[in-house]
Design a protein around this motif. Structure first.
Motif, PDB file in Angstrom:
ATOM      1  N   ASP A 178      -3.011   2.337  -1.144  1.00  0.00           N
ATOM      2  CA  ASP A 178      -3.926   2.215  -0.011  1.00  0.00           C
ATOM      3  C   ASP A 178      -4.753   3.475   0.216  1.00  0.00           C
ATOM      4  O   ASP A 178      -5.957   3.393   0.450  1.00  0.00           O
ATOM      5  CB  ASP A 178      -3.143   1.850   1.250  1.00  0.00           C
ATOM      6  N   GLU A 179      -4.140   4.634   0.148  1.00  0.00           N
ATOM      7  CA  GLU A 179      -4.876   5.870   0.412  1.00  0.00           C
ATOM      8  C   GLU A 179      -6.002   6.068  -0.600  1.00  0.00           C
ATOM      9  O   GLU A 179      -7.132   6.404  -0.222  1.00  0.00           O
ATOM     10  CB  GLU A 179      -3.932   7.069   0.381  1.00  0.00           C
ATOM     11  N   GLN A 180      -5.725   5.827  -1.884  1.00  0.00           N
ATOM     12  CA  GLN A 180      -6.747   5.989  -2.916  1.00  0.00           C
ATOM     13  C   GLN A 180      -7.864   4.952  -2.746  1.00  0.00           C
ATOM     14  O   GLN A 180      -9.038   5.269  -2.935  1.00  0.00           O
ATOM     15  CB  GLN A 180      -6.140   5.872  -4.318  1.00  0.00           C
ATOM     16  N   VAL A 181      -7.494   3.726  -2.382  1.00  0.00           N
ATOM     17  CA  VAL A 181      -8.491   2.670  -2.171  1.00  0.00           C
ATOM     18  C   VAL A 181      -9.374   3.052  -0.988  1.00  0.00           C
ATOM     19  O   VAL A 181     -10.605   2.925  -1.056  1.00  0.00           O
ATOM     20  CB  VAL A 181      -7.812   1.298  -1.960  1.00  0.00           C
ATOM     21  N   ASP A 182      -8.782   3.528   0.090  1.00  0.00           N
ATOM     22  CA  ASP A 182      -9.557   3.931   1.263  1.00  0.00           C
ATOM     23  C   ASP A 182     -10.521   5.065   0.921  1.00  0.00           C
ATOM     24  O   ASP A 182     -11.675   5.057   1.357  1.00  0.00           O
ATOM     25  CB  ASP A 182      -8.633   4.366   2.400  1.00  0.00           C
ATOM     26  N   GLN A 183     -10.064   6.023   0.140  1.00  0.00           N
ATOM     27  CA  GLN A 183     -10.926   7.136  -0.263  1.00  0.00           C
ATOM     28  C   GLN A 183     -12.088   6.640  -1.124  1.00  0.00           C
ATOM     29  O   GLN A 183     -13.228   7.091  -0.960  1.00  0.00           O
ATOM     30  CB  GLN A 183     -10.122   8.197  -1.010  1.00  0.00           C
ATOM     31  N   ALA A 184     -11.807   5.714  -2.028  1.00  0.00           N
ATOM     32  CA  ALA A 184     -12.856   5.164  -2.891  1.00  0.00           C
ATOM     33  C   ALA A 184     -13.888   4.400  -2.057  1.00  0.00           C
ATOM     34  O   ALA A 184     -15.101   4.533  -2.289  1.00  0.00           O
ATOM     35  CB  ALA A 184     -12.246   4.253  -3.952  1.00  0.00           C
ATOM     36  N   LEU A 185     -13.425   3.607  -1.096  1.00  0.00           N
ATOM     37  CA  LEU A 185     -14.347   2.885  -0.222  1.00  0.00           C
ATOM     38  C   LEU A 185     -15.229   3.847   0.552  1.00  0.00           C
ATOM     39  O   LEU A 185     -16.439   3.609   0.714  1.00  0.00           O
ATOM     40  CB  LEU A 185     -13.572   1.986   0.746  1.00  0.00           C
ATOM     41  N   GLU A 186     -14.655   4.940   1.010  1.00  0.00           N
ATOM     42  CA  GLU A 186     -15.422   5.947   1.753  1.00  0.00           C
ATOM     43  C   GLU A 186     -16.503   6.557   0.864  1.00  0.00           C
ATOM     44  O   GLU A 186     -17.652   6.720   1.286  1.00  0.00           O
ATOM     45  CB  GLU A 186     -14.480   7.041   2.266  1.00  0.00           C
ATOM     46  N   LYS A 187     -16.155   6.879  -0.379  1.00  0.00           N
ATOM     47  CA  LYS A 187     -17.124   7.457  -1.311  1.00  0.00           C
ATOM     48  C   LYS A 187     -18.245   6.476  -1.622  1.00  0.00           C
ATOM     49  O   LYS A 187     -19.412   6.859  -1.700  1.00  0.00           O
ATOM     50  CB  LYS A 187     -16.429   7.896  -2.606  1.00  0.00           C
TER      51      LYS A 187
END
Length: 59
Positions: A15-24
Protein backbone atom coordinates in the motif's frame (compact mmCIF):
# COMPACT_ATOMS: atom_id res chain seq x y z
CA UNK A 1 -6.76 -17.34 -7.10
CA UNK A 2 -8.02 -15.03 -9.86
CA UNK A 3 -6.08 -12.14 -11.34
CA UNK A 4 -8.24 -9.64 -9.43
CA UNK A 5 -7.59 -11.48 -6.16
CA UNK A 6 -3.86 -11.41 -6.86
CA UNK A 7 -3.98 -7.71 -7.71
CA UNK A 8 -5.89 -6.89 -4.52
CA UNK A 9 -3.44 -8.95 -2.48
CA UNK A 10 -0.52 -7.08 -4.07
CA UNK A 11 -2.13 -3.69 -3.35
CA UNK A 12 -2.80 -4.68 0.26
CA UNK A 13 0.79 -5.81 0.82
CA UNK A 14 2.39 -2.82 -0.92
CA UNK A 15 0.00 0.00 0.00
CA UNK A 16 2.69 2.53 0.88
CA UNK A 17 4.53 2.05 -2.43
CA UNK A 18 1.25 2.21 -4.39
CA UNK A 19 0.26 5.43 -2.60
CA UNK A 20 3.66 6.97 -3.37
CA UNK A 21 3.37 5.99 -7.04
CA UNK A 22 -0.12 7.50 -7.27
CA UNK A 23 1.20 10.71 -5.74
CA UNK A 24 4.04 10.88 -8.28
CA UNK A 25 1.66 10.24 -11.18
CA UNK A 26 -0.67 12.95 -9.90
CA UNK A 27 2.22 15.41 -9.63
CA UNK A 28 3.33 14.63 -13.18
CA UNK A 29 -0.19 15.01 -14.59
CA UNK A 30 -0.54 18.31 -12.72
CA UNK A 31 2.76 19.52 -14.16
CA UNK A 32 1.84 18.49 -17.72
CA UNK A 33 -1.52 20.25 -17.52
CA UNK A 34 0.14 23.48 -16.45
CA UNK A 35 -1.26 23.23 -12.91
CA UNK A 36 -4.70 24.19 -14.28
CA UNK A 37 -6.52 21.34 -12.53
CA UNK A 38 -4.51 20.88 -9.32
CA UNK A 39 -7.52 20.58 -7.00
CA UNK A 40 -9.23 17.97 -9.18
CA UNK A 41 -6.03 15.96 -9.62
CA UNK A 42 -5.33 16.01 -5.86
CA UNK A 43 -8.89 14.87 -5.16
CA UNK A 44 -8.58 12.01 -7.67
CA UNK A 45 -5.23 10.90 -6.20
CA UNK A 46 -6.66 10.99 -2.67
CA UNK A 47 -9.65 8.90 -3.74
CA UNK A 48 -7.44 6.39 -5.55
CA UNK A 49 -5.23 6.08 -2.47
CA UNK A 50 -8.29 5.36 -0.31
CA UNK A 51 -9.36 2.57 -2.65
CA UNK A 52 -6.01 0.80 -2.96
CA UNK A 53 -4.59 -1.39 -0.26
CA UNK A 54 -5.67 -1.71 3.32
CA UNK A 55 -2.94 0.37 4.98
CA UNK A 56 -2.59 4.06 5.62
CA UNK A 57 -2.55 6.48 2.72
CA UNK A 58 -0.02 9.20 2.18
CA UNK A 59 -1.05 12.69 3.38
Amino acid sequence: MSFMDKAKDFLDKHDEQVDQALEKVGDEVDKRTGHKHTAQIDKAVDEAQKRTGSGDTQP
